[in-house]
Design a protein around this motif. Sequence first.
Motif, PDB file in Angstrom:
ATOM      1  N   ARG A 139       0.830  -1.210   0.000  1.00  0.00           N
ATOM      2  CA  ARG A 139       0.000   0.000   0.000  1.00  0.00           C
ATOM      3  C   ARG A 139       0.863   1.258   0.000  1.00  0.00           C
ATOM      4  O   ARG A 139       0.577   2.227  -0.710  1.00  0.00           O
ATOM      5  N   GLN A 143       0.990   4.077  -2.920  1.00  0.00           N
ATOM      6  CA  GLN A 143       0.767   5.492  -2.634  1.00  0.00           C
ATOM      7  C   GLN A 143       1.849   6.357  -3.287  1.00  0.00           C
ATOM      8  O   GLN A 143       1.553   7.390  -3.903  1.00  0.00           O
ATOM      9  N   ARG A 327      -3.068   3.629 -13.194  1.00  0.00           N
ATOM     10  CA  ARG A 327      -3.130   2.727 -12.057  1.00  0.00           C
ATOM     11  C   ARG A 327      -1.906   1.827 -12.066  1.00  0.00           C
ATOM     12  O   ARG A 327      -1.416   1.434 -13.112  1.00  0.00           O
ATOM     13  N   TYR A 431      -6.126  -0.084  -1.519  1.00  0.00           N
ATOM     14  CA  TYR A 431      -6.437   1.317  -1.204  1.00  0.00           C
ATOM     15  C   TYR A 431      -6.940   1.511   0.216  1.00  0.00           C
ATOM     16  O   TYR A 431      -7.307   2.611   0.604  1.00  0.00           O
TER      17      TYR A 431
END
Length: 438
Positions: A139, A143, A327, A431
Amino acid sequence: MGTKLDRIRELAVGNPGMKFTALYHHINKELLLECHKEISGNKAVGVDRVTKSEYEVNLEENLTALVERLKRKNYRPSPSLRVNIEEIKGKIRPLGISAYEDKIVQLALHKVLEAVYEPKFHNSMFGFRQNRGQHDALRALNQQIEFGKTNFVLDADIRGYFNNMTHERILELIAHKIGDPNILWLIKKILTAGVIEEGKRRPSVRGTEQGNIASPIISNIYMHYALALWFEIKFKPQCRGEAGLVIFADDFVVTFQYKSDAENFLKKIKERFTLFGLELHETKTRLVEFGRFAKIDREKRGEGKPETFDFLGFTHYCSESKTGKFRVKRKTSKKKAKAKLQEVNKWLRENCHLRLKDLFEKLSRKLRGHYQYYGITDNVKAISNHLHKVESYLFKWLNRRSQEKSYTWEGFREMRKIFTLPRPKIHVSIYADQFKKI
């Protein structure tokens, strides 16, 4: 005992410059008993062949004698029993199995070191830490790439990290925060206990044995000083643009806005690691153009699709959302997918004789464990393929339980209506910001 260690942790948080000079007395009978209770009784035994259940037959006497030896500094850890675990493509990973009593002392040391150092570790570190794990590291990396200005990713590999940390450096680094000579004495004893391999005793002159319960915290302390702290305080302020770091145990990835910063990092980190007895694995360390502009920039230069990189068992690749927004997506890496299927195939070969009910229950647990790790956003196709392949292995090995073929595919499908396997499921959202900043 928890409150005493909590107090150490509070002091470490509230007094960043504090050096702890009296910690050894915390490794007492109370803490050792707590450690004994925590250690699993199902683990492999060391050179003394003593199990947890055997040790606790005379637990009171054993712990009393252990405390006395620690107080008098007569404690002598036994050498670890080294076994070699075969991994993918014949790669061997050495694993040290400590004697049971040594495991108790190692866990006690781990708890004391953790109380002092855990509050100091940088947020870029995710391995072997409470309330943090691989998914949190993924994660954090996501980010940096999706919401930062990342254009380049350095996928780094350290050659034999656990085997090449120098003992002198380990003690020197720990001495920054711990001035208790007795703790340093105990660490040295554990590091230099030696190993028994193929019936021969060999000295431990470098590194920390994987399998040693104190190794994770020691390796984190080493990485904290060798990389994480240096990157944040020394290197990052010199960068032209954004730069980020994600570390999990001995595996790390660095993100950069500018290629010049990435190239400078590669030069500087080699120099830095030399001071710590470490080196990058040249053939496994790659600088990859990666990010929201990678596709366009590479197409302009006629270089094709953006490159990919692997981290924590996943291949990361540039993609888009349904609305066309950039993405980062992940899929199980080919290397890990192959290894996991080989494990299941071997397990089925060895256990296909079980009753169907027992076989399916055990196999279901394995599949749920696979989904819980690899069932991450965008990876449903890979975990579905895993199940499909597992089913084909299951069909093969059930048909070898006797000389006569047991199942046609039609019969196999009918049997599967009774004995089911868990379906692929996404368990982890990339997310969901669930990791806590420490």
